[in-house]
Design a protein around this motif. Structure first.
Motif, short mmCIF file in Angstrom:
data_model
loop_
_atom_site.label_atom_id
_atom_site.label_comp_id
_atom_site.label_asym_id
_atom_site.label_seq_id
_atom_site.Cartn_x
_atom_site.Cartn_y
_atom_site.Cartn_z
N ASN A 115 5.79 18.40 67.80
CA ASN A 115 5.05 18.56 67.54
C ASN A 115 5.35 20.07 66.31
O ASN A 115 4.30 20.72 66.60
CB ASN A 115 3.92 18.69 68.34
N LEU A 116 6.34 20.45 66.98
CA LEU A 116 7.53 21.61 66.27
C LEU A 116 7.68 21.94 65.35
O LEU A 116 8.25 21.45 64.93
CB LEU A 116 7.64 22.48 67.70
N PRO A 117 6.96 22.47 64.01
CA PRO A 117 7.80 21.96 62.90
C PRO A 117 8.87 23.40 62.63
O PRO A 117 8.64 24.26 63.45
CB PRO A 117 6.95 21.90 62.06
N ALA A 118 9.88 22.80 61.55
CA ALA A 118 11.25 24.10 61.24
C ALA A 118 10.36 25.26 61.40
O ALA A 118 9.78 25.02 60.03
CB ALA A 118 11.90 23.09 60.33
N LEU A 119 10.67 26.57 61.88
CA LEU A 119 9.56 27.84 61.32
C LEU A 119 11.12 28.74 60.50
O LEU A 119 10.68 29.98 60.03
CB LEU A 119 9.73 28.43 62.14
N LYS A 120 12.04 27.65 59.66
CA LYS A 120 13.05 28.55 58.53
C LYS A 120 12.11 29.27 58.07
O LYS A 120 12.68 31.20 57.67
CB LYS A 120 13.71 27.93 58.09
N THR A 121 11.23 29.41 57.07
CA THR A 121 10.27 29.75 56.15
C THR A 121 9.29 30.87 56.20
O THR A 121 10.18 31.83 55.89
CB THR A 121 9.27 28.91 55.18
N LYS A 122 8.84 30.65 57.81
CA LYS A 122 8.27 31.80 57.91
C LYS A 122 8.98 32.22 58.82
O LYS A 122 8.94 33.86 58.73
CB LYS A 122 7.62 31.11 59.38
N ILE A 123 9.91 32.70 59.92
CA ILE A 123 11.09 33.50 59.71
C ILE A 123 11.93 34.20 59.03
O ILE A 123 11.78 34.95 59.04
CB ILE A 123 12.07 32.95 61.52
N ASP A 124 11.98 33.80 58.10
CA ASP A 124 12.95 34.65 57.36
C ASP A 124 11.85 35.57 56.82
O ASP A 124 12.37 36.70 56.69
CB ASP A 124 13.11 33.28 55.97
N SER A 125 10.72 34.91 56.42
CA SER A 125 9.44 36.02 55.92
C SER A 125 9.58 36.86 56.66
O SER A 125 9.14 37.89 56.12
CB SER A 125 8.26 35.58 55.49
N LEU A 126 9.69 37.08 58.35
CA LEU A 126 9.15 38.15 59.09
C LEU A 126 10.26 38.78 58.99
O LEU A 126 10.03 39.60 59.16
CB LEU A 126 8.48 37.24 60.51
N ILE A 127 11.20 38.19 59.05
CA ILE A 127 12.39 39.54 58.96
C ILE A 127 12.46 39.62 58.43
O ILE A 127 13.48 40.87 58.93
CB ILE A 127 14.01 38.10 59.27
N TYR A 128 12.44 39.78 57.00
CA TYR A 128 11.95 40.71 55.84
C TYR A 128 10.87 41.92 55.88
O TYR A 128 11.03 42.87 55.76
CB TYR A 128 11.73 39.89 54.15
N ILE A 129 10.01 41.16 56.46
CA ILE A 129 8.62 42.21 56.96
C ILE A 129 9.05 42.98 57.69
O ILE A 129 9.14 44.31 57.48
CB ILE A 129 7.73 41.52 57.05
N LEU A 130 10.17 42.21 59.02
CA LEU A 130 10.81 43.63 59.89
C LEU A 130 11.28 44.29 59.59
O LEU A 130 11.52 45.87 59.93
CB LEU A 130 11.31 42.95 61.36
#
Length: 843
Positions: A530-545
């Motif tokens: 039930n877990l989708p790929a998180l690439k889009t979300k994680i890329d955004s979070l890395i940019y924020i970090l």
């Protein structure tokens, strides 16, 4: 401002912070191995440019030593440490080299998984120390030496005096400890002339204590298993087995009875305490040899030589070896003795070889609880002394006890010089925080504020420079509990890890980023579905970090237990929310950052007081929603120093004080072949100071050359195109974009592959490497075609040339390679439209 502008986060290098490390575990337990026709090294190589663009600084790749279990192994059974030109589960040596060089070229530090605790797969050798440990020094206070790691040998024939006749083998528990009572074992014997006969196993018949107990015995047959049970609570507690060795069952010039005594339900301490020979009328148990597979003096690489003296026990510690618990029990394979200088020297030499020969720049140490931190400290000291400075060193201690994890780091540092400590920061994986994040996601009754107190930084006062954080990894393969993957809303765990720069270097798990393979054929049965790929979300979070949070000097957990900050919850609750504030720094324009994560199943609506930083943040100051996940584009501080947070269930967002820093985002990049051309198109968002896009093409996905460029118009939203009309002959072409800023800094896009509808064929070589004079070239094709096959040496000279015709299906062509000297060659197969090159190693 809704859904604001960070998606996919392919960012020009001028915008990326350089100090913040972001770590990827670039594999998972069942990753596709070379035994099944895959090359994971190529997979990581092709992804390296896009991972670098996303902001990853380190990639942990799977163990790469040659494994005793072959090319379907994950590599935690290291055999030949120095590899040579051999193939592992990860890929060929050439593929490994290409992967590592590509990562380095992209500014990513390759992190090797180095196994310093054990080794496996050596040749058998006589081990008198193991015999001494088992027969003399083992006591009930210690753990038994594992029966699957040794076997026994009784010399017969020749000048031994042992020949045809009856032998009575007396077996019992060494200590008589009741914890071994009822343990099953399997006894097996054979000679060079009589091996396994395929007969069903015999079952021991009780009582069979033999003459010592006034009882009978069991007759054992060469080449047939005998299943028995250890007794420690009855009168005799002995099992006796009679072997009748007949002429013709052994070589009279000299032979051996090989004896195996494996356990069937947990290790026990059984051993032979007597072997009576009727022909000699004496006990010959002292002639029994104990043998282990610890001879590593003939590895294919020619390096990393070892024998039993490098392992536990050895001649310096047979009487003092204390096999017990996590520290010294033989849980896996043969346990190194890192207190031995020769063992230390070999392992340190191997570490330096990885740094110099392969270009490894980071070290992940497996199972550090199983060897001394003194060795780790000395190893890092030696690396520092020779100016080999890894940028990330992390130990895996599989335990959620924060004190244990902290003590390991401190013990390592105690064994390092001050100068080495300043240059190399040893780290440990934060299993404590990971367990809190798992509970927060998977336990509906869990108070998620425990996350604030659950990290090594917040629980033990450790510096984030000595910690690596993570949500999932390859060791979590159970369906539930501590050893389970996070099975729900793992994006919330990453939201915390990637927006809190105080707690350590964040690690991203490959399947969390790219998606979990679905369970199939028994593989991946532990994977969540039930877990989708998180690439889009994680890329955004890395940019924020990297853009907003890197450099923040402190964090304030606003809704922590016993918080001094007032709150008014309209919907949702404090025990299902994580709300925190990061102090601004010069790196982000002195903007404070507010983060909120809603673990609840209802909408979070709360007026929450914030830290005004001594009055620097006043009424009316606005915080803008970077991700656009909130109901409103910004928050405004009210007269009570509160901001209003409004988030959907199971979501998060990040707010920046006063203004936003906008990135350039590459929303998509694709290519389509048509009419002997390739049409490339890419869509971008929020271009700032982009000079141009160079289009690069490759035949192999590794070596690229520029074929054109497109000038940027620096738009908020634009679609660019490029047509490649001068196509070389190939079954597929690879493309990437070089995104160049006005200050000449640049970053690469991900690599895309464009496939053409041409007839293809596959080539394999058997055996390879080969020590024989003949090989077979296997050609699998879908059409009829003429092939030219050439063998080229390492200076480009053609040494063999053949011409064959193939038809649809699979064809094997024999090739005589007897004239080839030992070395590495390339086999080139060409049908006029495409060319395939395969390495060949002649040994």
């Amino acid at each position: 401002m809704k859904k604001l502008l960070l998606l996919y986060a392919i960012v020009c290098v001028s915008f990326l912070g350089k100090a913040q490390q972001v770590f990827m575990q670039g594999w998972y337990w069942d990753y596709p191995k070379t035994a099944n026709g895959f090359s994971w090294a190529d997979t990581l190589r092709l992804k390296a440019p896009s991972l670098a663009t996303a902001g990853f600084t380190h990639i942990w790749f799977p163990p790469h030593a040659v494994a005793s279990f072959g090319t379907n192994s994950n590599g935690y059974d290291p055999k030949d440490l120095f590899i040579g030109n051999q193939t592992t589960g990860l890929g060929t040596r050439a593929a490994l080299n290409n992967m590592l060089s590509t990562m380095s070229a992209q500014g990513i530090a390759p992190v090797a998984d180095l196994i310093y605790n054990h080794r496996d797969g050596g040749a058998a050798e006589i081990n008198p120390v193991v015999k001494a440990y088992i027969t003399n020094f083992y006591t009930a206070a210690k753990e038994p030496y594992p029966s699957d790691r040794f076997f026994c040998a009784l010399p017969v024939g020749g000048t031994t005096g042992n020949g045809a006749g009856d032998y009575f083998f007396k077996l019992s528990s060494k200590t008589g400890d009741n914890r071994f009572n009822g343990k099953g074992y399997k006894l097996y014997m054979q000679t060079s002339l009589v091996g396994f006969g395929g007969l069903p196993a015999q079952n021991e018949a009780e009582p069979n204590g033999g003459g010592d107990c006034g009882q009978g015995n069991n007759t054992i047959t060469l080449g047939r298993d005998m299943l028995g049970t250890i007794e420690t609570t009855t009168g005799c507690n002995t099992d006796e087995f009679k072997l009748t060795l007949a002429n013709g069952q052994f070589n009279p010039a000299g032979d051996t009875i090989f004896i195996y005594m494996n356990n069937t339900n947990g290790y026990a301490d059984h051993r032979f305490y007597g072997i009576y020979s009727t022909a000699r009328a004496t006990d010959i148990v002292n002639e029994l040899l104990y043998m282990t597979y610890t001879n590593y003096n003939n590895m294919a690489s020619g390096r990393g030589q070892m024998n039993y003296e490098f392992f536990k026990p050895n001649s310096t510690n047979a009487s003092t070896t204390f096999l017990n618990g996590d520290w010294d029990s033989f849980l896996f394979f043969y346990d190194y003795d890192q207190f031995q200088k020769r063992t230390q020297d070999t392992l340190i030499d191997w570490t330096k070889w990885n740094y110099d020969e392969l270009g490894v720049r980071g070290i992940r140490m497996d199972a550090v609880k199983h060897f001394t931190p003194q060795f780790v400290g000395r190893m890092l000291d030696s690396m520092y002394k020779y100016n080999k400075i890894p940028s990330l060193v992390v130990g895996e201690w599989y335990d959620a006890n924060p004190v244990v994890l902290k003590n390991w780091v401190n013990d390592v540092k105690t064994n390092m010089s001050a100068a080495a400590q300043a240059a190399i920061q040893p780290k440990v994986f934060d299993f404590t925080l990971r367990e809190q994040l798992r509970q927060a996601s998977d336990n509906a009754g869990f108070d998620v504020r425990n996350v604030f107190t659950g990290s090594l930084r917040d629980n033990q006062g450790m510096s984030g420079f000595n910690v690596v954080t993570f949500a999932n990894n390859h060791d979590f393969r159970d369906a539930s509990g501590f050893s389970s993957l996070i099975r729900n809303n793992n994006d919330l765990a990453y939201a915390y890890l990637l927006t809190n720069n105080q707690i350590g270097v964040p690690t991203i798990f490959y399947p969390d980023y790219y998606g979990y393979p679905a369970p199939s054929g028994g593989l991946y049965s532990y994977h969540p579905t039930n877990l989708p790929a998180l690439k889009t979300k994680i890329d955004s979070l890395i940019y924020i970090l990297k853009t907003y949070i890197n450099g923040s000097p402190s964090i304030d957990y606003l809704n922590r237990f016993s918080t001094p900050y007032t709150s008014q919850y309209i919907s949702g609750s404090a025990n299902k929310s994580l709300i925190y504030q990061l102090r601004g720094s010069a790196a982000n324009g002195n903007r404070d950052i507010i983060v909120a994560i809603n673990y609840g199943t209802t909408r979070l609506q709360v007026n929450h007081q914030i830290n005004t930083n001594g009055g620097a943040i006043t009424q009316g100051v606005q915080f803008f929603d970077i991700l656009g996940n909130s109901a409103f584009p910004f928050q405004q501080v009210d007269a009570l120093n509160r901001v209003y947070i409004d988030l959907p269930p199971k979501s998060y967002s990040v707010w920046s004080q006063n203004s936003l820093i906008l990135p350039v985002s590459l929303l998509s990049f694709n290519g389509v072949s048509a009419n002997n051309k390739v049409n490339l198109q890419w869509n971008v968002n929020n271009e700032i100071n982009v000079e141009k896009y160079e289009v690069e093409r490759s035949l192999n996905g590794t070596s690229f050359s520029a074929i054109g460029q497109v000038t940027s118009i620096n738009s908020n939203n634009y679609s660019y195109g490029f047509v490649d009309a001068a196509l070389p002959k190939a079954a597929a072409l690879y493309y990437r974009l070089k995104i160049i800023d006005k200050d000449n800094s640049f970053k690469y896009s991900e690599i895309i592959k464009v496939q053409f509808n041409v007839a293809t064929f596959e080539v394999n070589i058997y055996p390879n490497p080969t020590a024989t004079n003949n090989i077979a070239i296997n050609i699998e094709t879908t059409n009829t075609t003429a092939l030219k096959i050439t063998v080229v040496n390492n200076v480009g000279q053609q040494v063999i040339s053949k011409a064959w015709k193939v038809t649809p299906g699979t064809t094997n062509f024999p090739v005589d390679v007897s004239t080839l000297a030992k070395g590495t060659y390339n086999v080139v197969v060409d049908d006029g439209k495409q060319r395939i090159t395969k390495p060949l190693v002649k040994q």
